[in-house]
Enzyme design. Structure first.
Site, PDB file in Angstrom:
ATOM      1  CG  ASP A   5      -3.031  -8.282   0.812  1.00 53.11           C
ATOM      2  OD1 ASP A   5      -2.307  -8.584   1.781  1.00 53.11           O
ATOM      3  OD2 ASP A   5      -4.047  -7.563   0.914  1.00 53.11           O
ATOM      4  CG  HIS A  46      -6.721  -5.190   1.831  1.00 56.09           C
ATOM      5  ND1 HIS A  46      -6.165  -6.039   2.754  1.00 56.09           N
ATOM      6  CD2 HIS A  46      -7.902  -4.770   2.347  1.00 56.09           C
ATOM      7  CE1 HIS A  46      -6.980  -6.138   3.808  1.00 56.09           C
ATOM      8  NE2 HIS A  46      -8.038  -5.381   3.578  1.00 56.09           N
ATOM      9  CG  ASP A  54      -5.161  -9.772   3.578  1.00 52.85           C
ATOM     10  OD1 ASP A  54      -4.927 -10.299   2.469  1.00 52.85           O
ATOM     11  OD2 ASP A  54      -4.817  -8.603   3.858  1.00 52.85           O
ATOM     12  CG  HIS A  94      -1.967  -1.038   1.233  1.00 53.92           C
ATOM     13  ND1 HIS A  94      -2.822  -1.250   0.167  1.00 53.92           N
ATOM     14  CD2 HIS A  94      -2.286  -1.987   2.159  1.00 53.92           C
ATOM     15  CE1 HIS A  94      -3.625  -2.267   0.449  1.00 53.92           C
ATOM     16  NE2 HIS A  94      -3.311  -2.739   1.642  1.00 53.92           N
TER      17      HIS A  94
HETATM   18 ZN   LIG Z   1      -4.271  -7.011   2.811  1.00 58.01          ZN
END
Ligand SMILES: [Zn+2]
Length: 316
Positions: free
Chosen positions: A162, A164, A249, A125
């Site tokens: 991931d 996200h 996740d 991120h």
């Molecule tokens: Zn994540």
């Protein structure tokens, strides 16, 4: 099979400034305990060196590197509601990026065909000029950029599984054609980017692939996207190196998202990537990102590493 980490990565503790933070040192402890139980699956462990500031500056402007360094040196603090850097976070961040870089150097030197870089803080991120989403520096992007800048590599495939969207990595390589960035992620959650229509820009148009999936998606959704869309696109790209932004996740037990993979799903995804990379004759390195249920994280990492090393389970 090479595994990279460093004890300094345990010293980064966001809960010191943001109580109850899910990105905690116990994540690495849980992974290592599960691997000890499996005799490290036959992997060789190596200590991660610190990344140099010059390596960080391959993808982050000097001002960002200095801002994080100065914040850590002055005792640290919260950067936003999710992201924290304390005094010990500076070395943790350098070792985390260094794990990804050293793994990549070893893979390119032919020391091994597969690697796993288990550092924290995570990275995907972190945008060029902005720490966010638990991330200070974009570890996988730094490693990819280093492979290109210093090892004559011309095409890197970065697969981000991931849950996200890896907005930082996407942003860093948005306008570049030498990194194919492909992400499967749950749509509509943090960080809000990664629409299917976003395919990169300028010279990088067509070198970004986003496949947002709905909450509740299990491996019947994830595996075909990887097998039928992302890996064929990567094959056409012709990568010389494969890096996985390996978050765990999307596991059904993870508290931060609502996908429904299990440990075996990660084993199956890793198998697909390993087989594809073998076919291309290129190495694969995984870089740890998210994964916040300790049991799910540990069993999923074990499955992914077992699969990368050629194992076939059982993983569930
Ligand atoms: Zn994540």
């Amino acid at each position: 099979m090479l595994f990279f980490s460093h004890p300094a990565c345990l010293k980064h503790d966001p809960s010191a400034g943001l109580p109850g933070h899910p990105e905690r040192p116990d994540r690495l402890r849980a992974i290592e305990a599960a691997l000890v139980e499996r005799d490290w699956l036959g992997w060789e462990r190596r200590e991660a060196p610190a990344a140099s500031e010059a390596e960080l500056e391959l993808v982050h402007p000097r001002a960002h590197v200095e801002r994080i360094r100065d914040l850590c040196r002055s005792g640290g603090g919260a950067i936003d509601l999710d992201t924290f850097a304390g005094e010990a976070s500076w070395e943790a961040a350098l070792r985390s990026a260094g794990a990804a870089c050293e793994m990549t150097r070893c893979l390119l030197a032919g020391d091994a065909q597969v690697g796993f870089a288990a550092g924290r803080p995570p990275g995907h991120h972190a945008e060029p000029e902005r720490a966010m989403g638990f991330c200070l520096f974009d570890n996988v992007a730094i490693a990819a950029a280093m492979a290109i800048a210093e090892h004559g590599i011309e095409r890197v495939f970065v697969l981000d599984w991931d849950v996200h969207h890896g907005n930082g990595t996407a942003e860093i390589f948005r306008r570049r054609a030498d990194v194919l960035f492909a992400s499967i992620h749950q749509g509509g959650i943090f960080p809000g980017t990664g629409a299917r229509e976003d395919i990169g820009a300028g010279a990088g148009e067509g070198f970004t692939i986003n496949r947002p999936v709905a909450a509740g998606s299990d491996e019947t959704v994830w595996l075909p996207l990887l097998e039928d869309e992302l890996l064929p696109a990567a094959a056409a790209f012709g990568p010389q190196l494969v890096l996985i932004s390996a978050g765990f996740d999307a596991h059904r037990d993870d508290p931060l998202a609502e996908c429904r993979l299990d440990a075996g799903s990660f084993g199956r995804m890793a198998t697909m990537v390993r087989e594809a990379a073998q076919g291309w004759g290129v190495p694969v390195g995984a870089v740890l990102e998210g994964g916040y249920d300790l049991t799910a994280l540990a069993s999923s990492v074990v499955a992914a590493m077992d699969a990368l090393g050629g194992g076939s389970g059982p993983w569930d």
